[in-house]
Design an enzyme around this catalytic site. Structure first.
Site, PDB file in Angstrom:
ATOM      1  N   SER A 141       0.862  -1.187   0.000  1.00  0.00           N
ATOM      2  CA  SER A 141       0.000   0.000   0.000  1.00  0.00           C
ATOM      3  C   SER A 141       0.892   1.228   0.000  1.00  0.00           C
ATOM      4  CB  SER A 141      -0.889   0.009   1.247  1.00  0.00           C
ATOM      5  OG  SER A 141      -1.510   1.277   1.433  1.00  0.00           O
ATOM      6  N   TYR A 154      -2.060  -0.649  10.404  1.00  0.00           N
ATOM      7  CA  TYR A 154      -2.136  -1.000   8.989  1.00  0.00           C
ATOM      8  C   TYR A 154      -0.886  -0.531   8.251  1.00  0.00           C
ATOM      9  CZ  TYR A 154      -3.861  -1.345   4.200  1.00  0.00           C
ATOM     10  OH  TYR A 154      -3.996  -1.660   2.866  1.00  0.00           O
TER      11      TYR A 154
END
Length: 265
Positions: A141, A154
Site C-alpha cells: 500500500s 495497517y
C-alpha cells in the site's frame, strides 16, 4: 509474461483486486488456484473463468488468519510443482486510532497482512528457487511509507510487506525468481467498509482507482521489470528520488560516531 500449463495462486481472490488478478492471469494462460473465505463467490468466479478462458481453476476455501486453513494453503504451495506465480493479495484494514482500537483489530491485521503473507512466501519460494523460475507479487500500500492518525497498525503491516519484498529481491537477484511489491493508493474494493472504519463513500471523489485499472497497471509494471510498482504515480522520478535519499541516509549512518549535534556542550 505468459504461461503454458503453469499455475497462479491468488489469495483474497473472491472480490476486488484478487478477483481481477485471477481474471487477468487466466487471460494470460495460467491455470488458477483461488484462495478466499467465501465459497459461493469463489465457485462463481471459478466457473466464469474456466468457461471464458478454458483454464483449469481450483478453489481453496480458507481463512488465512486461521492456523489450520493457512497450513492447508502452505501445503498446496509446497506440493504443486506447476505453481509459477503467487499473488499475496489477501489483507485487512482497521482504520481507527490505536489507543481506541482493540487487540483483535491489531491481531487480525498482523495475522493476515504479515504472518500469512510471510508463511505463504516461504512455502512457495524454495520450489521457485529449485526450478529457477517463479514470480511472487506482494500487494502492499502507499501507506507502507506514510502513516495516518488512523492507520498506525495497517501502515506498519504494509511497511513490513514492502521491506520484506525488497529484502527478497536482493536475496534472489542472481536467480530466475522475480519479486514485485505493488503499492496501491485508494482502490475501489471491499476493504473500505464500515468494519474497516472508513467506508468507500468517505473517500474523496477522483482519488479512488478501479480494481481493474490497478491490476492492469501492476501487471504492466511487472512486465517492465519493476521491483516496486506505484500504479497511480505518474512521475516515476518521485520514487527514484525517494529511494536514492533512502540509500544516502543509510550510507550517512556508517560513521561509528555520534553526530556533532548530539555532542555539543
Amino acid at each position: 509474461m505468459s504461461a503454458s500449463s503453469k499455475t497462479a495462486v491468488v489469495t483474497g481472490a473472491s472480490s476486488g483486486i484478487g478477483a481481477v488478478y485471477a481474471e487477468r492471469l487466466a487471460a494470460r494462460g495460467f491455470d488458477l488456484i483461488l484462495v478466499a473465505r467465501r465459497a459461493d463467490r469463489l465457485n462463481a468466479l471459478a466457473d466464469k473463468l474456466s468457461t471464458t478462458h478454458g483454464r483449469k481453476v481450483q478453489v481453496v476455501v480458507a481463512d488465512l488468519a486461521q492456523e489450520g486453513d493457512l497450513a492447508r494453503v502452505e501445503d498446496v504451495l509446497r506440493r504443486d510443482e506447476s505453481v509459477r506465480l503467487l499473488v499475496n493479495n489477501a489483507g485487512i484494514a482497521r482504520f481507527r486510532p490505536f489507543a481506541q482500537s482493540t487487540i483483535e483489530d491489531s491481531g487480525s491485521q498482523i495475522a493476515l497482512n504479515i504472518t500469512a503473507l510471510t508463511r505463504l512466501a516461504l512455502a512457495v519460494l524454495p520450489g521457485f528457487v529449485a526450478r529457477n523460475e517463479g514470480t511472487l507479487i506482494n500487494v502492499a500500500s502507499i501507506l507502507a511509507v506514510h502513516a495516518l492518525p488512523v492507520s498506525t497498525v495497517y501502515s506498519a503491516t504494509k511497511a513490513y510487506v514492502l521491506q520484506f519484498s525488497r529484502g527478497l529481491q536482493q536475496e534472489l537477484a542472481t536467480t530466475g525468481v522475480k519479486v514485485q511489491a505493488v503499492l496501491p493508493a485508494a482502490t475501489e474494493t471491499e476493504i473500505w467498509s464500515d468494519d474497516s472504519g472508513v467506508p468507500l463513500s468517505a473517500l474523496a471523489k477522483g482519488t479512488v482507482m478501479s480494481a481493474g485499472d490497478l491490476v492492469d497497471a501492476a501487471l504492466a509494471g511487472l512486465d517492465q521489470g519493476e521491483a516496486v510498482t506505484w500504479p497511480s504515480v505518474g512521475d516515476v522520478g518521485l520514487w527514484n528520488t525517494f529511494d536514492a535519499a533512502r540509500v544516502a541516509l543509510v550510507g550517512a549512518t556508517q560513521t561509528g560516531t555520534p553526530a556533532a549535534r548530539y555532542t555539543k556542550a
